[in-house]
Design a protein around this motif. Structure first.
Motif, PDB file in Angstrom:
ATOM      1  N   ARG A   1       0.827  -1.215   0.000  1.00  0.00           N
ATOM      2  CA  ARG A   1       0.000   0.000   0.000  1.00  0.00           C
ATOM      3  C   ARG A   1       0.853   1.253   0.000  1.00  0.00           C
ATOM      4  O   ARG A   1       0.482   2.262  -0.600  1.00  0.00           O
ATOM      5  N   TYR A   2       1.997   1.193   0.651  1.00  0.00           N
ATOM      6  CA  TYR A   2       2.853   2.374   0.766  1.00  0.00           C
ATOM      7  C   TYR A   2       4.057   2.320  -0.166  1.00  0.00           C
ATOM      8  O   TYR A   2       5.121   2.862   0.117  1.00  0.00           O
ATOM      9  N   GLY A   3       3.841   1.653  -1.303  1.00  0.00           N
ATOM     10  CA  GLY A   3       4.796   1.750  -2.409  1.00  0.00           C
ATOM     11  C   GLY A   3       5.906   0.735  -2.435  1.00  0.00           C
ATOM     12  O   GLY A   3       6.834   0.860  -3.237  1.00  0.00           O
ATOM     13  N   GLY A   4       5.824  -0.295  -1.582  1.00  0.00           N
ATOM     14  CA  GLY A   4       6.911  -1.256  -1.518  1.00  0.00           C
ATOM     15  C   GLY A   4       6.557  -2.614  -2.085  1.00  0.00           C
ATOM     16  O   GLY A   4       5.552  -2.779  -2.775  1.00  0.00           O
ATOM     17  N   GLU A   5       7.405  -3.581  -1.810  1.00  0.00           N
ATOM     18  CA  GLU A   5       7.191  -4.960  -2.247  1.00  0.00           C
ATOM     19  C   GLU A   5       7.403  -5.901  -1.074  1.00  0.00           C
ATOM     20  O   GLU A   5       8.214  -5.627  -0.182  1.00  0.00           O
ATOM     21  N   SER A   6       6.670  -7.030  -1.099  1.00  0.00           N
ATOM     22  CA  SER A   6       6.791  -8.039  -0.049  1.00  0.00           C
ATOM     23  C   SER A   6       7.235  -9.364  -0.649  1.00  0.00           C
ATOM     24  O   SER A   6       6.858  -9.695  -1.783  1.00  0.00           O
ATOM     25  N   PHE A   7       8.021 -10.110   0.122  1.00  0.00           N
ATOM     26  CA  PHE A   7       8.521 -11.401  -0.334  1.00  0.00           C
ATOM     27  C   PHE A   7       8.318 -12.435   0.776  1.00  0.00           C
ATOM     28  O   PHE A   7       8.553 -12.135   1.949  1.00  0.00           O
ATOM     29  N   LEU A   8       7.915 -13.633   0.391  1.00  0.00           N
ATOM     30  CA  LEU A   8       7.756 -14.724   1.346  1.00  0.00           C
ATOM     31  C   LEU A   8       8.965 -15.647   1.247  1.00  0.00           C
ATOM     32  O   LEU A   8       9.241 -16.216   0.185  1.00  0.00           O
ATOM     33  N   ALA A   9       9.690 -15.781   2.350  1.00  0.00           N
ATOM     34  CA  ALA A   9      10.864 -16.652   2.396  1.00  0.00           C
ATOM     35  C   ALA A   9      10.468 -17.963   3.058  1.00  0.00           C
ATOM     36  O   ALA A   9      10.592 -18.129   4.269  1.00  0.00           O
ATOM     37  N   THR A  10       9.966 -18.886   2.270  1.00  0.00           N
ATOM     38  CA  THR A  10       9.448 -20.145   2.810  1.00  0.00           C
ATOM     39  C   THR A  10      10.528 -21.215   2.926  1.00  0.00           C
ATOM     40  O   THR A  10      10.361 -22.188   3.658  1.00  0.00           O
ATOM     41  N   ASP A  11      11.624 -21.066   2.190  1.00  0.00           N
ATOM     42  CA  ASP A  11      12.737 -22.011   2.268  1.00  0.00           C
ATOM     43  C   ASP A  11      13.993 -21.334   1.737  1.00  0.00           C
ATOM     44  O   ASP A  11      13.969 -20.173   1.332  1.00  0.00           O
ATOM     45  N   ARG A  12      15.110 -22.060   1.718  1.00  0.00           N
ATOM     46  CA  ARG A  12      16.375 -21.467   1.274  1.00  0.00           C
ATOM     47  C   ARG A  12      16.328 -21.068  -0.194  1.00  0.00           C
ATOM     48  O   ARG A  12      16.909 -20.058  -0.589  1.00  0.00           O
TER      49      ARG A  12
END
Length: 299
Positions: free
Chosen positions: A230-241
């Motif tokens: 919402r505030y202009g960024g990005e999200s990443f899910l680190a589920t494994d190596r």
């Protein structure tokens, strides 16, 4: 005739043009904000290491790859309270040293007993009443650091053109925040700061067992992903190596140098050699005529 030609060429002010191209790069300001709460001592799924150990390796590799860039980078860790480990620096070796020797988990020594079978980290910083997850305080510390010690020129340019992404925070957390950090995230765009979030090893079931289904840690985890976008960024899910390796590659592209190619053109005037040559030719011509004149007189 040749002397006249050289003289006429010289007074025409001839010159050569030399062009040099230089690749331009722009300095960035990045604050790395890493979660060192007690839950980072939990086992990272499918490995024999804790979340904190996996994340520590990830951060060190990420920063080592950018060691020779023009980044002004700082490093903050947070649990119940934030801690500034490294102020803004362009010295990549110094930053790596501060991270490598800094805390990976800060928690009250009694907390591991609250998570039997999950908390596997043996060596951590034992601090009384520590171990919570107050991301909002970590963000507040980062905003204050940008305001007090950030580069003013970069700040102004970042506000004028946010698409350049010259200012950013990289948040690394397991997402179990105890208080909504939206107020702090809302402040970032005002300063031209882009948030990036790495959500480490999301474990909803484990968090429910630890905190209860209606705890804020459960509700805010999903909201955090939306808020960052919402505030202009990005999200990443680190589920494994493997996902961490992909995230590192994505961040390398996001943080790639922004700039262009600047061409320097130099005009080098070359009339002097021609003028000297013309004078020499004239002198030789006069000398030759004088010799012939004397020869005719003797004859």
């Amino acid at each position: 005739a040749s002397a006249s030609g050289l003289f006429l060429t010289a007074i025409a002010d001839p010159y050569t043009v030399q062009s040099h191209q230089a690749q331009l790069g722009e300095s960035r300001e990045i604050i790395y904000i890493k979660d060192t709460s007690a839950s980072m001592g939990w086992r990272y799924k499918t490995t024999g290491k804790s979340r904190a150990e996996i994340v520590q390796d990830f951060v060190l590799q990420l920063i080592a790859a950018r060691k020779n860039t023009k980044d002004r980078a700082a490093y903050i860790v947070f649990a119940s309270f934030p801690y500034l480990i490294s102020d803004f620096t362009m010295d990549g070796d110094s930053l790596l040293f501060q991270i490598a020797t800094g805390p990976i988990v800060t928690a009250d020594e009694s907390l591991p007993q609250a998570y039997p079978g999950k908390f596997i980290l043996k060596d951590f910083d034992k601090i009384p009443f520590e171990g919570g997850t107050n991301l909002y305080l970590g963000l507040e510390a980062a905003i204050k650091l940008f305001d007090t010690k950030g580069d003013k020129k970069i700040g102004e340019e970042a506000k004028k053109n946010p698409s350049l992404k010259r200012r950013s925070v990289l948040i690394i957390t397991d997402g179990a925040s105890e208080r909504d950090p939206e107020s702090q995230l809302k402040e970032l765009p005002k300063r031209g700061i882009v948030p990036y979030l790495i959500f480490v090893d999301p474990d909803r079931e484990g968090e429910i067992k630890a905190h209860g289904e209606n705890a804020p840690q459960i509700k805010l985890a999903g909201e955090l992903l939306k808020q960052v976008r919402r505030y202009g960024g990005e999200s990443f899910l680190a589920t494994d190596r493997a996902s961490l390796d992909k995230i590192r590659g994505r961040l390398d592209r996001l943080y790639s140098s922004v700039g262009g190619v600047k061409t320097h053109t130099i005009e080098q005037h070359i009339y002097r050699p021609l003028l000297i040559a013309a004078v020499i030719h004239c002198a030789l011509g006069l000398a030759l005529r004088l010799m012939l004149y004397r020869y005719h007189l003797i004859a």
